[in-house]
Design an enzyme around this catalytic site. Structure first.
Site, PDB file in Angstrom:
ATOM      1  N   LYS A 181      29.091  34.502  39.662  1.00  0.00           N
ATOM      2  CA  LYS A 181      30.300  33.705  39.727  1.00  0.00           C
ATOM      3  C   LYS A 181      30.299  32.727  38.567  1.00  0.00           C
ATOM      4  O   LYS A 181      29.453  31.843  38.480  1.00  0.00           O
ATOM      5  CB  LYS A 181      30.351  32.950  41.050  1.00  0.00           C
ATOM      6  CG  LYS A 181      31.549  32.058  41.142  1.00  0.00           C
ATOM      7  CD  LYS A 181      31.750  31.538  42.529  1.00  0.00           C
ATOM      8  CE  LYS A 181      32.938  30.605  42.552  1.00  0.00           C
ATOM      9  NZ  LYS A 181      33.156  30.040  43.872  1.00  0.00           N
ATOM     10  N   ARG A 203      31.822  22.159  38.478  1.00  0.00           N
ATOM     11  CA  ARG A 203      30.921  23.046  39.204  1.00  0.00           C
ATOM     12  C   ARG A 203      29.911  23.729  38.292  1.00  0.00           C
ATOM     13  O   ARG A 203      29.306  24.710  38.661  1.00  0.00           O
ATOM     14  CB  ARG A 203      31.735  24.098  39.948  1.00  0.00           C
ATOM     15  CG  ARG A 203      32.640  23.469  40.985  1.00  0.00           C
ATOM     16  CD  ARG A 203      33.167  24.456  41.993  1.00  0.00           C
ATOM     17  NE  ARG A 203      33.716  23.700  43.097  1.00  0.00           N
ATOM     18  CZ  ARG A 203      34.943  23.823  43.556  1.00  0.00           C
ATOM     19  NH1 ARG A 203      35.753  24.719  43.050  1.00  0.00           N
ATOM     20  NH2 ARG A 203      35.361  23.075  44.544  1.00  0.00           N
ATOM     21  N   LYS A 234      32.929  37.708  39.538  1.00  0.00           N
ATOM     22  CA  LYS A 234      34.148  36.916  39.614  1.00  0.00           C
ATOM     23  C   LYS A 234      34.206  35.941  38.464  1.00  0.00           C
ATOM     24  O   LYS A 234      33.202  35.281  38.214  1.00  0.00           O
ATOM     25  CB  LYS A 234      34.129  36.179  40.962  1.00  0.00           C
ATOM     26  CG  LYS A 234      35.197  35.156  41.147  1.00  0.00           C
ATOM     27  CD  LYS A 234      35.035  34.538  42.495  1.00  0.00           C
ATOM     28  CE  LYS A 234      35.816  33.260  42.509  1.00  0.00           C
ATOM     29  NZ  LYS A 234      35.425  32.402  43.574  1.00  0.00           N
ATOM     30  N   SER A 260      42.798  33.886  41.059  1.00  0.00           N
ATOM     31  CA  SER A 260      44.121  33.259  41.072  1.00  0.00           C
ATOM     32  C   SER A 260      44.751  33.154  39.684  1.00  0.00           C
ATOM     33  O   SER A 260      45.945  33.401  39.524  1.00  0.00           O
ATOM     34  CB  SER A 260      44.016  31.877  41.707  1.00  0.00           C
ATOM     35  OG  SER A 260      43.040  31.092  41.050  1.00  0.00           O
ATOM     36  N   TYR A 299      45.251  39.356  44.821  1.00  0.00           N
ATOM     37  CA  TYR A 299      46.417  38.784  45.512  1.00  0.00           C
ATOM     38  C   TYR A 299      47.596  39.748  45.451  1.00  0.00           C
ATOM     39  O   TYR A 299      48.579  39.574  46.149  1.00  0.00           O
ATOM     40  CB  TYR A 299      46.784  37.433  44.882  1.00  0.00           C
ATOM     41  CG  TYR A 299      45.651  36.429  44.992  1.00  0.00           C
ATOM     42  CD1 TYR A 299      45.449  35.716  46.172  1.00  0.00           C
ATOM     43  CD2 TYR A 299      44.747  36.231  43.952  1.00  0.00           C
ATOM     44  CE1 TYR A 299      44.399  34.825  46.307  1.00  0.00           C
ATOM     45  CE2 TYR A 299      43.693  35.347  44.066  1.00  0.00           C
ATOM     46  CZ  TYR A 299      43.517  34.647  45.250  1.00  0.00           C
ATOM     47  OH  TYR A 299      42.458  33.783  45.377  1.00  0.00           O
TER      48      TYR A 299
END
Ligand code: PBG
Length: 310
Positions: A181, A203, A234, A260, A299
């Protein structure tokens, strides 16, 4: 003729559809940076899950937006928490639909980080976080989740979750780990959707540097040793080389998360008339699959399923 020699074929059966579930009755809040995506109260989430299932999408991935957030992320492991309630409602309404739950604390912490933060130093406390993640996973499975998806990148989380699930009698529940990630700008719209942006810092201490690919293989290796059943890369589009390299190093199923920001880019261009949405999405999903993904989180999943059957 083209069909006969086609190397990569898409099918709705490899898609996972993310849903944002929120408290309240009859809520359908549009996410402005993700046109077509909504924060849904449980009744609408059930309807959306059913619609996806009817189109042939086999699985949903649930993210929760709790009523309240606190430093201990208690909404994440509350047996009556939003994801727990939504999981029960969806499994009741559509038992065959696979429910995957995001196992992470960031949507539930008041500061928006994926772990418990040390008040004095501001550092993320890895081991305290592991206990809470394991509790969260167990309560999600207790509610009916078929697969748990730890997305936090804390060290040792897959092993901690595996041992907690085994102790609770859930030996057969799968763990889909976000093994690689990256610290990506493409999560921006998600943070609006899940209301989960960090209130301070970033992060980077627990997500990977976009410049590194071999590190991803190391992360995958660790997660596989700890008991992961499916490994995920990801985001997807800027990391297709990583998907391919992971594919070459493990025989586990590989998932890729078209995040997203990837969705938002195509939507924005399509809304301006600059790209044909259907063609852009199908080409993108084909590329992700060609790179080696067995499972694709998108999505656009219901749209893709509809386009493929049209
Ligand atoms: C963490 C999580 C994030 C996403 C999935 N799980 C956000 C983050 O790490 O900041 C992003 C997914 C997306 O952008 O679509 N719970």
């Amino acid at each position: 003729m083209r069909g006969l020699v086609r190397e990569t074929r898409l099918s709705p059966s490899e898609l996972v559809y993310p849903l944002f579930v929120t408290v309240g009755e009859d809520v359908r809040n549009p996410v402005s940076s993700m046109p077509g995506v909504f924060q849904l109260s449980i009744n609408h989430a059930v309807a959306e899950a059913k619609r996806a299932h009817d189109l042939g999408v086999p699985a949903v991935l649930l993210f929760g937006i709790p009523a309240e957030k606190d430093e201990a992320a208690s909404g994440a492991y509350d047996p009556e928490g939003i994801v727990q309630l939504a999981t029960r409602a969806i499994k009741d309404a559509v038992p065959e639909l696979i429910v995957i739950t995001d196992t992470c604390l960031d949507e539930y912490t008041s500061h928006g980080h994926c772990g418990v933060v040390d008040k004095n130093t501001g550092e993320i406390l890895n081991d305290v976080t592991l206990e809470l993640l394991a509790r969260t996973a167990a309560s999600q499975v207790e509610s009916g989740a078929d697969i748990v998806a730890p997305s936090d990148m804390m060290d040792g989380r897959v092993a901690a979750i595996r041992s907690e699930l085994d102790n609770e009698g859930f030996q057969n529940t799968l763990i889909l780990s976000y093994a690689a990630k990256y610290a990506s700008v493409f999560y921006g719209p998600f943070r609006e959707a899940a209301q989960s942006g960090p209130k301070f810092g970033d992060r980077r201490s627990y997500q990977m540097d976009p410049a590194n690919a071999r590190e991803a293989l190391l992360e995958v290796e660790l997660d596989v040793e700890e008991g992961a059943d499916i490994v995920m890369v990801k985001p997807a589009l800027p990391y297709l080389d990583v998907v391919r390299r992971v594919k070459e190093t493990t025989n586990l199923p590989i998932a890729a998360y078209s995040v997203s920001g990837e969705y938002a880019m195509i939507k924005a261009a399509a809304q301006n008339g600059w790209l044909d949405e259907r063609a852009a999405v199908l080409e993108t999903i084909t590329g992700i699959k060609r790179a080696g993904a067995d499972i694709i989180v998108s999505y656009h999943a219901p749209d893709v399923a509809r386009w493929l059957s049209a």
